[in-house]
Design a protein around this motif. Structure first.
Motif, PDB file in Angstrom:
ATOM      1  N   LEU A 146       2.270  18.976 -52.725  1.00 48.86           N
ATOM      2  CA  LEU A 146       3.541  18.252 -52.756  1.00 48.86           C
ATOM      3  C   LEU A 146       4.307  18.568 -54.039  1.00 48.86           C
ATOM      4  CD1 LEU A 146       5.273  16.169 -51.222  1.00 48.86           C
ATOM      5  CD2 LEU A 146       4.139  14.418 -52.579  1.00 48.86           C
ATOM      6  N   LYS A 147       3.597  18.608 -55.150  1.00 47.96           N
ATOM      7  CA  LYS A 147       4.233  18.966 -56.424  1.00 47.96           C
ATOM      8  C   LYS A 147       4.720  20.411 -56.410  1.00 47.96           C
ATOM      9  CE  LYS A 147       2.363  17.532 -60.260  1.00 47.96           C
ATOM     10  NZ  LYS A 147       1.355  17.243 -61.306  1.00 47.96           N
TER      11      LYS A 147
ATOM     12  N   ASP B 229       5.585  22.141 -53.685  1.00 48.45           N
ATOM     13  CA  ASP B 229       6.758  22.190 -52.809  1.00 48.45           C
ATOM     14  C   ASP B 229       8.005  21.691 -53.533  1.00 48.45           C
ATOM     15  OD1 ASP B 229       5.635  23.287 -50.524  1.00 48.45           O
ATOM     16  OD2 ASP B 229       5.018  21.333 -49.740  1.00 48.45           O
ATOM     17  N   GLU B 230       7.842  20.624 -54.306  1.00 52.28           N
ATOM     18  CA  GLU B 230       8.975  20.088 -55.054  1.00 52.28           C
ATOM     19  C   GLU B 230       9.465  21.095 -56.091  1.00 52.28           C
ATOM     20  OE1 GLU B 230      10.031  16.292 -57.932  1.00 52.28           O
ATOM     21  OE2 GLU B 230       8.115  16.372 -56.919  1.00 52.28           O
TER      22      GLU B 230
ATOM     23  N   SER C 148      -1.645  13.476 -44.614  1.00 49.28           N
ATOM     24  CA  SER C 148      -2.735  13.981 -45.441  1.00 49.28           C
ATOM     25  C   SER C 148      -3.629  14.910 -44.638  1.00 49.28           C
ATOM     26  CB  SER C 148      -3.574  12.830 -45.976  1.00 49.28           C
ATOM     27  OG  SER C 148      -2.803  12.022 -46.814  1.00 49.28           O
TER      28      SER C 148
ATOM     29  N   VAL D 196       7.463  13.998 -45.513  1.00 47.04           N
ATOM     30  CA  VAL D 196       6.168  14.125 -46.155  1.00 47.04           C
ATOM     31  C   VAL D 196       5.134  14.352 -45.064  1.00 47.04           C
ATOM     32  CG1 VAL D 196       4.445  12.981 -47.593  1.00 47.04           C
ATOM     33  CG2 VAL D 196       6.864  12.629 -48.036  1.00 47.04           C
ATOM     34  N   GLN D 197       4.381  15.422 -45.227  1.00 45.55           N
ATOM     35  CA  GLN D 197       3.367  15.735 -44.234  1.00 45.55           C
ATOM     36  C   GLN D 197       2.213  14.760 -44.354  1.00 45.55           C
ATOM     37  OE1 GLN D 197       2.287  19.797 -44.853  1.00 45.55           O
ATOM     38  NE2 GLN D 197       4.188  20.587 -44.021  1.00 45.55           N
TER      39      GLN D 197
ATOM     40  N   ASP E 192      -3.532  17.932 -51.454  1.00 48.29           N
ATOM     41  CA  ASP E 192      -2.244  17.579 -50.858  1.00 48.29           C
ATOM     42  C   ASP E 192      -1.235  17.147 -51.911  1.00 48.29           C
ATOM     43  OD1 ASP E 192      -3.114  18.157 -48.310  1.00 48.29           O
ATOM     44  OD2 ASP E 192      -3.628  16.079 -47.833  1.00 48.29           O
ATOM     45  N   MET E 193      -1.689  16.404 -52.923  1.00 47.88           N
ATOM     46  CA  MET E 193      -0.796  15.981 -53.997  1.00 47.88           C
ATOM     47  C   MET E 193      -0.296  17.198 -54.788  1.00 47.88           C
ATOM     48  SD  MET E 193      -0.692  15.164 -57.635  1.00 47.88           S
ATOM     49  CE  MET E 193      -2.383  15.450 -57.939  1.00 47.88           C
TER      50      MET E 193
END
Length: 132
Positions: free
Chosen positions: A78-79, A81-82, A13, A10-11, A74-75
């Protein structure tokens, strides 16, 4: 069936809005670079072109252009990327990809194609005969 969990990195923030903005551009580049393999994995050549998928990705990103909080960006990254890793690892089936990224964003000509259930003669007869 054994499931092996990969180490998820996880990168940290984003420190500023500008850094989050650069991460969004990097995500867009990564997603666009993976489109040819996605087209091959899911056999989407007969349904959609790479340029249409690229415009769908950019539309999804532009939908959240009003967000200015770097943590929220960022959230969302992350979603994203997933979702991209699920697609490239073939965790979804072809109809999921078509339903989420092809049909949903195909344009305004599909909006008038939904049938109004109140105009069906069969349903009118069914409703009148089965209500007590």
């Amino acid at each position: 069936m054994a499931f092996t969990m990969r180490a998820v990195k996880v990168q940290p923030s984003s420190a500023s809005l500008e850094e989050a903005r650069h991460r969004v551009f990097d995500f867009f580049k990564t997603a666009c670079r993976s489109l040819p393999s996605i087209m091959e994995i899911y056999n989407l050549d007969d349904v959609v072109t790479i340029s249409q998928l690229r415009s769908n990705i950019s539309a999804q990103i532009r939908k959240n252009a009003h967000i200015t909080n770097p943590k929220v960006i960022d959230m969302l990254l992350l979603k994203g990327d997933e979702e991209l890793s699920n697609i490239t690892e073939h965790a979804k089936q072809r109809h999921h990809i078509i339903g989420q990224y092809v049909v949903e964003h195909s344009g305004p000509h599909d909006k008038g194609s939904t049938k109004d259930p109140s105009t069906s003669e069969f349903l009118k007869n069914f409703y009148t005969s089965n209500y007590f």
